[in-house]
Design a protein around this motif. Sequence first.
Motif, PDB file in Angstrom:
ATOM      1  N   ALA A  76      14.743   0.375  -6.233  1.00  0.00           N
ATOM      2  CA  ALA A  76      13.100  -0.236  -6.412  1.00  0.00           C
ATOM      3  C   ALA A  76      13.028  -1.320  -5.608  1.00  0.00           C
ATOM      4  O   ALA A  76      11.974  -1.461  -4.890  1.00  0.00           O
ATOM      5  CB  ALA A  76      13.157  -0.588  -7.807  1.00  0.00           C
ATOM      6  N   MET A  77      14.139  -2.183  -5.363  1.00  0.00           N
ATOM      7  CA  MET A  77      13.914  -3.322  -4.586  1.00  0.00           C
ATOM      8  C   MET A  77      13.900  -3.130  -3.193  1.00  0.00           C
ATOM      9  O   MET A  77      12.979  -3.593  -2.681  1.00  0.00           O
ATOM     10  CB  MET A  77      15.473  -4.206  -4.713  1.00  0.00           C
ATOM     11  CG  MET A  77      15.776  -4.642  -6.208  1.00  0.00           C
ATOM     12  SD  MET A  77      17.661  -5.282  -6.351  1.00  0.00           S
ATOM     13  CE  MET A  77      17.407  -6.841  -5.297  1.00  0.00           C
ATOM     14  N   ILE A  78      14.364  -2.043  -2.515  1.00  0.00           N
ATOM     15  CA  ILE A  78      14.456  -1.606  -1.146  1.00  0.00           C
ATOM     16  C   ILE A  78      12.834  -1.195  -1.117  1.00  0.00           C
ATOM     17  O   ILE A  78      12.174  -1.769  -0.018  1.00  0.00           O
ATOM     18  CB  ILE A  78      15.112  -0.469  -0.875  1.00  0.00           C
ATOM     19  CG1 ILE A  78      16.521  -0.906  -0.961  1.00  0.00           C
ATOM     20  CG2 ILE A  78      14.847   0.031   0.634  1.00  0.00           C
ATOM     21  CD1 ILE A  78      17.504   0.291  -0.899  1.00  0.00           C
ATOM     22  N   HIS A  79      12.359  -0.592  -1.835  1.00  0.00           N
ATOM     23  CA  HIS A  79      10.942   0.046  -1.678  1.00  0.00           C
ATOM     24  C   HIS A  79       9.852  -1.290  -1.901  1.00  0.00           C
ATOM     25  O   HIS A  79       8.825  -1.323  -1.121  1.00  0.00           O
ATOM     26  CB  HIS A  79      10.449   1.072  -2.858  1.00  0.00           C
ATOM     27  CG  HIS A  79      11.229   2.286  -2.498  1.00  0.00           C
ATOM     28  ND1 HIS A  79      11.796   3.014  -3.646  1.00  0.00           N
ATOM     29  CD2 HIS A  79      11.950   2.858  -1.435  1.00  0.00           C
ATOM     30  CE1 HIS A  79      12.541   4.031  -3.177  1.00  0.00           C
ATOM     31  NE2 HIS A  79      12.716   3.876  -1.831  1.00  0.00           N
ATOM     32  N   VAL A  80      10.109  -1.974  -2.933  1.00  0.00           N
ATOM     33  CA  VAL A  80       9.198  -3.194  -3.157  1.00  0.00           C
ATOM     34  C   VAL A  80       9.114  -3.905  -2.150  1.00  0.00           C
ATOM     35  O   VAL A  80       8.236  -4.543  -1.521  1.00  0.00           O
ATOM     36  CB  VAL A  80       9.489  -3.802  -4.419  1.00  0.00           C
ATOM     37  CG1 VAL A  80       8.699  -5.197  -4.625  1.00  0.00           C
ATOM     38  CG2 VAL A  80       9.066  -2.975  -5.838  1.00  0.00           C
ATOM     39  N   HIS A  81      10.322  -4.222  -1.561  1.00  0.00           N
ATOM     40  CA  HIS A  81      10.695  -5.416  -0.356  1.00  0.00           C
ATOM     41  C   HIS A  81       9.846  -4.835   0.707  1.00  0.00           C
ATOM     42  O   HIS A  81       9.047  -5.722   1.470  1.00  0.00           O
ATOM     43  CB  HIS A  81      12.153  -5.373   0.061  1.00  0.00           C
ATOM     44  CG  HIS A  81      12.362  -6.363   0.958  1.00  0.00           C
ATOM     45  ND1 HIS A  81      12.583  -5.887   2.300  1.00  0.00           N
ATOM     46  CD2 HIS A  81      12.662  -7.735   1.243  1.00  0.00           C
ATOM     47  CE1 HIS A  81      12.693  -6.927   3.301  1.00  0.00           C
ATOM     48  NE2 HIS A  81      12.870  -8.174   2.388  1.00  0.00           N
ATOM     49  N   ARG A  82      10.121  -3.497   1.170  1.00  0.00           N
ATOM     50  CA  ARG A  82       9.096  -2.982   2.232  1.00  0.00           C
ATOM     51  C   ARG A  82       7.438  -3.402   2.042  1.00  0.00           C
ATOM     52  O   ARG A  82       7.189  -3.483   3.093  1.00  0.00           O
ATOM     53  CB  ARG A  82       9.783  -1.583   2.461  1.00  0.00           C
ATOM     54  CG  ARG A  82      11.212  -1.266   3.167  1.00  0.00           C
ATOM     55  CD  ARG A  82      11.401   0.124   3.140  1.00  0.00           C
ATOM     56  NE  ARG A  82      12.881   0.497   3.479  1.00  0.00           N
ATOM     57  CZ  ARG A  82      13.301   1.440   3.484  1.00  0.00           C
ATOM     58  NH1 ARG A  82      12.884   2.704   2.939  1.00  0.00           N
ATOM     59  NH2 ARG A  82      14.808   1.633   3.846  1.00  0.00           N
ATOM     60  N   ARG A  83       7.129  -2.908   1.158  1.00  0.00           N
ATOM     61  CA  ARG A  83       5.870  -2.916   0.670  1.00  0.00           C
ATOM     62  C   ARG A  83       5.241  -4.277   0.662  1.00  0.00           C
ATOM     63  O   ARG A  83       4.307  -4.806   1.166  1.00  0.00           O
ATOM     64  CB  ARG A  83       5.165  -2.185  -0.414  1.00  0.00           C
ATOM     65  CG  ARG A  83       5.409  -0.752  -0.535  1.00  0.00           C
ATOM     66  CD  ARG A  83       4.644  -0.061  -1.647  1.00  0.00           C
ATOM     67  NE  ARG A  83       3.147  -0.645  -1.565  1.00  0.00           N
ATOM     68  CZ  ARG A  83       2.460  -0.247  -2.694  1.00  0.00           C
ATOM     69  NH1 ARG A  83       2.912   0.305  -3.725  1.00  0.00           N
ATOM     70  NH2 ARG A  83       1.320  -0.807  -2.403  1.00  0.00           N
ATOM     71  N   LEU A  84       6.156  -5.190   0.218  1.00  0.00           N
ATOM     72  CA  LEU A  84       5.600  -6.763   0.389  1.00  0.00           C
ATOM     73  C   LEU A  84       5.619  -7.219   1.798  1.00  0.00           C
ATOM     74  O   LEU A  84       4.595  -8.005   2.389  1.00  0.00           O
ATOM     75  CB  LEU A  84       6.889  -7.530  -0.506  1.00  0.00           C
ATOM     76  CG  LEU A  84       6.490  -7.588  -2.335  1.00  0.00           C
ATOM     77  CD1 LEU A  84       7.592  -8.363  -2.794  1.00  0.00           C
ATOM     78  CD2 LEU A  84       5.038  -7.882  -2.454  1.00  0.00           C
ATOM     79  N   ARG A  85       6.614  -6.762   2.496  1.00  0.00           N
ATOM     80  CA  ARG A  85       6.721  -7.277   3.833  1.00  0.00           C
ATOM     81  C   ARG A  85       5.390  -6.675   4.710  1.00  0.00           C
ATOM     82  O   ARG A  85       4.847  -7.505   5.363  1.00  0.00           O
ATOM     83  CB  ARG A  85       8.038  -6.593   4.523  1.00  0.00           C
ATOM     84  CG  ARG A  85       8.155  -6.999   6.060  1.00  0.00           C
ATOM     85  CD  ARG A  85       9.479  -6.027   6.486  1.00  0.00           C
ATOM     86  NE  ARG A  85       8.983  -4.704   6.374  1.00  0.00           N
ATOM     87  CZ  ARG A  85       9.927  -3.833   6.456  1.00  0.00           C
ATOM     88  NH1 ARG A  85      11.283  -3.683   6.700  1.00  0.00           N
ATOM     89  NH2 ARG A  85       9.430  -2.480   6.466  1.00  0.00           N
ATOM     90  N   ASP A  86       5.098  -5.368   4.418  1.00  0.00           N
ATOM     91  CA  ASP A  86       3.982  -4.737   4.951  1.00  0.00           C
ATOM     92  C   ASP A  86       2.414  -5.342   4.783  1.00  0.00           C
ATOM     93  O   ASP A  86       1.680  -5.410   5.291  1.00  0.00           O
ATOM     94  CB  ASP A  86       4.042  -3.423   5.149  1.00  0.00           C
ATOM     95  CG  ASP A  86       5.402  -2.889   5.714  1.00  0.00           C
ATOM     96  OD1 ASP A  86       5.784  -3.597   6.723  1.00  0.00           O
ATOM     97  OD2 ASP A  86       5.774  -1.886   5.339  1.00  0.00           O
ATOM     98  N   GLU A  87       2.345  -5.842   3.189  1.00  0.00           N
ATOM     99  CA  GLU A  87       1.123  -5.837   2.658  1.00  0.00           C
ATOM    100  C   GLU A  87       0.886  -7.078   2.122  1.00  0.00           C
ATOM    101  O   GLU A  87      -0.075  -7.436   2.094  1.00  0.00           O
ATOM    102  CB  GLU A  87       0.837  -4.792   1.533  1.00  0.00           C
ATOM    103  CG  GLU A  87       0.877  -3.344   1.948  1.00  0.00           C
ATOM    104  CD  GLU A  87       0.972  -2.152   0.849  1.00  0.00           C
ATOM    105  OE1 GLU A  87       0.353  -2.566  -0.173  1.00  0.00           O
ATOM    106  OE2 GLU A  87       1.518  -1.427   0.819  1.00  0.00           O
ATOM    107  N   LEU A  88       2.123  -7.815   1.701  1.00  0.00           N
ATOM    108  CA  LEU A  88       1.787  -9.168   1.017  1.00  0.00           C
ATOM    109  C   LEU A  88       2.902  -9.980   1.539  1.00  0.00           C
ATOM    110  O   LEU A  88       4.007 -10.449   0.618  1.00  0.00           O
ATOM    111  CB  LEU A  88       1.941  -9.119  -0.559  1.00  0.00           C
ATOM    112  CG  LEU A  88       0.562  -8.363  -1.255  1.00  0.00           C
ATOM    113  CD1 LEU A  88       0.839  -8.285  -2.722  1.00  0.00           C
ATOM    114  CD2 LEU A  88      -0.894  -9.133  -1.002  1.00  0.00           C
ATOM    115  N   PRO A  89       3.217 -10.500   2.738  1.00  0.00           N
ATOM    116  CA  PRO A  89       4.287 -11.138   3.259  1.00  0.00           C
ATOM    117  C   PRO A  89       4.477 -12.258   2.633  1.00  0.00           C
ATOM    118  O   PRO A  89       5.772 -12.798   2.808  1.00  0.00           O
ATOM    119  CB  PRO A  89       4.080 -11.082   4.882  1.00  0.00           C
ATOM    120  CG  PRO A  89       2.679 -10.843   4.869  1.00  0.00           C
ATOM    121  CD  PRO A  89       2.067 -10.149   3.780  1.00  0.00           C
ATOM    122  N   GLN A  90       3.516 -13.184   1.917  1.00  0.00           N
ATOM    123  CA  GLN A  90       3.684 -14.248   1.260  1.00  0.00           C
ATOM    124  C   GLN A  90       4.518 -14.432   0.012  1.00  0.00           C
ATOM    125  O   GLN A  90       4.957 -15.303  -0.492  1.00  0.00           O
ATOM    126  CB  GLN A  90       2.576 -15.086   1.306  1.00  0.00           C
ATOM    127  CG  GLN A  90       1.838 -15.423   2.813  1.00  0.00           C
ATOM    128  CD  GLN A  90       2.756 -16.149   3.536  1.00  0.00           C
ATOM    129  OE1 GLN A  90       3.131 -17.008   3.066  1.00  0.00           O
ATOM    130  NE2 GLN A  90       2.702 -15.696   4.675  1.00  0.00           N
TER     131      GLN A  90
END
Length: 894
Positions: A821-835
Motif C-alpha cells: 500500500a505504501m508503494i502504491h500510494v507513494h507513486r500516485r501521490l508523486r504523480d497526482e499530488l506531489p505536495q
Amino acid sequence: MAADLTSQGAERPLLYLIDGSAYIYRAFYALPALTNSKGLQTNAIYGFTTMLTKILREHQPQGLAIVFDEKGPTHRHEEFKAYKAQRPPMPDGMQAQIPYIHKVVEAFRIPVVRLQGYEADDLIGSLARQAEQAGYDVAIVTSDKDMFQLLTPAVRIYDPVKERWFDEADCRERFGVEPGRVVEVMGLVGDATDNIPGVKGIGEKTAAKLIAEFGTIEGMLARLDEVKPPKTKTLLTEQAEMARLSRKLATIHVDAPIEFHAEDYRVKPLESDQLAPLLRELEFHSLLRTLQVTPAETEALGEGLSLLHDRPDLQRFADRIRQTGSLVLACVLSEQVPVRADVLGLALSGPDADPVYYVEGPGSGFDPLLKDLLSDQAVLKAAHDLKPVWLALKREGIDLASPLFDTMIAAYLLNPNRRSHSLETVALDTLGYQLRGVRMGGPAEPPVDLFTVQPPPGAHQAGEAATVVQRLVPVLREGLEAQGMLWLFEEVEMPLVPVLAEIERQGFLLDVSALEELNKELERELDRMMGQIASIAGGAFNINSPKQLAAVLFEKLGLKPVRKTKTGYSTDEDTLTQLASQHELPAQILNYRSLSKLKSTYVEALPNLVNPETGRLHTSLNQTVAATGRLSSADPNLQNIPVKGEYGLRIREAFVPPPGHLLLSADYSQIEPRILAHLSQDEKLIKVFERGEDIHMATAVEIFNLPPDRITKEMRRAAKTVVFGILYGISPYGLSQNLGTTQAEAKKYIDAYFERYAAVKAFLDRTIDQARERGYTTTILGRRRPIPEIASADPVQRGFGERMAVNSPIQGSAADLIKLAMIHVHRRLRDELPQTKMILQVHDELVFETPEDEVERAKQLVRSEMEATGEKLGLSVPLKVDLGVGNNWRAAHP
C-alpha cells in the motif's frame, strides 16, 4: 598468548585450572535463552566461550587446562547413596550445547582433564598440589566455595564473572578459619547443592566459631562436654556420625591418579580454520571479531582498488556498466546520520569479478556523469544497506534510481532470525569472509586531491565492501529464487527502499515549545506526586532507590515481599503491580514511574533529536529488524509514541504540520482479523467483514451469548482481547491474566470463539503442523519465517515456537500488505499530488502532511489505494481504512 610457562617479570610460572562443568551450568543459568537462527540454544556456549576468551586475551596464561566431570558414580556416591541425588537432570536446552562447548575447547586447543570415578574438584585439587610442588603458582577458575580448602600461598581462586581474586585472607574472612579447616566447617554446615547433610540446626556462624575453638570435628567430638550451649551439644551428640560423613564428602581429594607435566598444559595458538566456521554456525559474530579469526586461505578483497583519474576513464567505466546492466557501489559518508551526511567518495564496480574503482564525492566535478549512471533505470544498482546511500546521494542532488538490489535486505529475507544483518555478519555467514576494513561513515576526513597517486581515506574499506557485495549478489539472488521470495524482494522490499528514504528525508515537524511547556507541567505534577507518596509512606525517601523503596514497603509498611533478588527484595513493575492490591503506595509509585519515564523518554528527549537543518524529527524506518516483516522505527522510535493516557496524547499534540498544511492519518481497520478470515477461509468470519460488522462486537455476542444491544463496552473490550489472543496463540492462562478472570472462564471464551469459527481452529492447527514439518511459516506473499523453536525438546521453547507459528503468517501478511500500500500510494501521490507527503508509518497507520486545499483529494486517493491493495492481493474480505484529519497527530488519529 605466551608459548611457555614463564611469567613475564614473575619468579614462578602460572597455571590456570578451569572448573569446566561448573561454568557450563553457571553460563546456562546466568544468560537468557539465546538461540541462533536455526533454533539451537546457545547461552551456555556463549557464556563459556566468552569466559575462555576473557582469560586468554586479558590474562594471557602460560599454562591452562579445563577440567570436566565424567559421567558415572564416584567414591562419594559409594559412601553416601544420596550424594547429589536431589539434583534435577540436566535441562534439555543445556544438554544439546555440551558437544558444541567441547568443540570450542578443542578449537582453542586447550587441554582437557577428566577421569572416570573422580569429580572435577578432585582432579583440580590433585593438579594444583602437583603443580605447586613443581614450583608453579596456580589460579583455580571457579565460583565454587568448596575450592577455598585448596588455597595456599601459591594457589589462588579467580572468578572471571565477578572479576575477583581470592586468597587465604579471603578464606578467613569468608569462613572464619584458614583453608585447611574449611572442610571442618562444611562438615557441620553441609552443602545443599551436593546434598551433603551436615548437622541439622548448626549454621555457618556457629560452625566457624566451634572450629575456631576446637580445631577439628574430631577434636570437638572428643571434648563434647566443653561444647556450649547445651542445645548445640545435643545436636552434635545425636548427629556425630553425620558430621564425620559430611566432612569426608566435602573433602577434595588431592591424590587422584593423574600426573602434572608442564609440557602438556602449554597454551597453543587456536585453530582458526576450526574455530571460525564453528563461531559462524553459532552466530557469535562479536566473538569472531574479537578473536580476529578467519580461515587462513581467505584472500583480502578489494586490494586492487584503482582511482578513476579523469572523465574518459569514468566514461569508459560507465559504458562498461551499461553493457553489463549492473553496478555495485559502496558509499563513504561523512557521518552515521544519512540525512545530514556528505558523500566523501564512492567505490564502484560491475558484476562478477570486475575491478573496483574509486571516485571522490560528487563535488569533484564528476557529478554529471555519476548522476546519469546512478539514475539510469536500465542499470541495477547493488549495495549493502541502500537507504543511507540513497539519502546521502539525494542530499548531493543525485537520484539513485530503481532497479535496486540491497544485499542487507536480501540476507534478512533469507534469515530473518539473524540478530545482525551487517555486511560483516552477512559476509561471514554467506561467504566465510571476514572484512579487514573498518566501518564506513564517521567523522569527515580532510578533502584530498582526486589526482593523487594514493587512494584517499576510506577508499580501501569501500573497495573491500563493494567487492564483497559483488560476490554476495548472485549467491543471495539464487537463495531468494530457491525459497520463492524473489518476487517479494523485487516487487515489494526493493521498491519500498526509496519510499522509506523519502519519509525519512521529509521528517515530522515538532512543536518544541509545546513540549517545553508540557515538561514544566510534568515537573509540577511529579513534585505533587512525590509529596503525596511521602505522606502515604509516613516520610520522604528516594523513590528511585530500590533499597529505600524496599525498606518502606517491606519493613515500614510490613507488606509481604513477592520476589528476592541478589541485592534484596524486588521492587520492579511486576512486583509493585501485585502489591498494589494490598496498599495504595505501590500504585502511586507505579504512576510516578510511568509519568517520569514519559517525561524523560519523550518530553525531554525528543526536542534534542530535532535536526537543526530542518527543524524536524527524522526517524529511521528499518526493514531488517522484525522477523515478521514489520517495519521498525529508531533514532527516535516514533512508532512508540503513546496513544493512550492524557499526557501521552498531549505528546502527540506536539507533532504538527507546517503552516497551511494539515495532517492526514489513514489506519487499516482490524487488519489482522481480516487476514485471519482470508487465510482460514472461515465462511462465518468472512461474512462478518462482508457485512461491515465490528468483529469485536460480533465476537462478544458469541462468547457472552447475548444480543448486541446488551453488550457493554467492557464486554467488547474483553472480546477484543480474546480476538487478539487467538491471533497470538494465547493460552487460557495468558488470557485469564489479561482479562483478570479465571482460567476456566478464559478457556470458555476461547472455546466459544472456536465453536463459532471452527475453520479458524482448523487453520491454526494446520499452521502449527506445517511449521513443525517444514520448520517455517509463510505469508500470503511468500515471506518465510523460520521457527526452529517448534522442534525444540524444551517445552517452553516449543510452546513459544507454536505461538510464533500461529501469529507469523497473520502479522507478516499484514506487514506485506501495508508495504504494498505504501508503494502504491507513494507513486500516485508523486504523480497526482506531489505536495502531499507520506511522513510516517506506524504498523497499520500511515501519516501524511498535505496542503489544506488538497486534503479532500488526498483522502480519496489514500483510501482508494489502500483499500484496493487487498483486491490486488486477492483477499477474500474487503479492507476498510479509517481516516482522520487535524492540525496535530492527536487530532488526526481516526
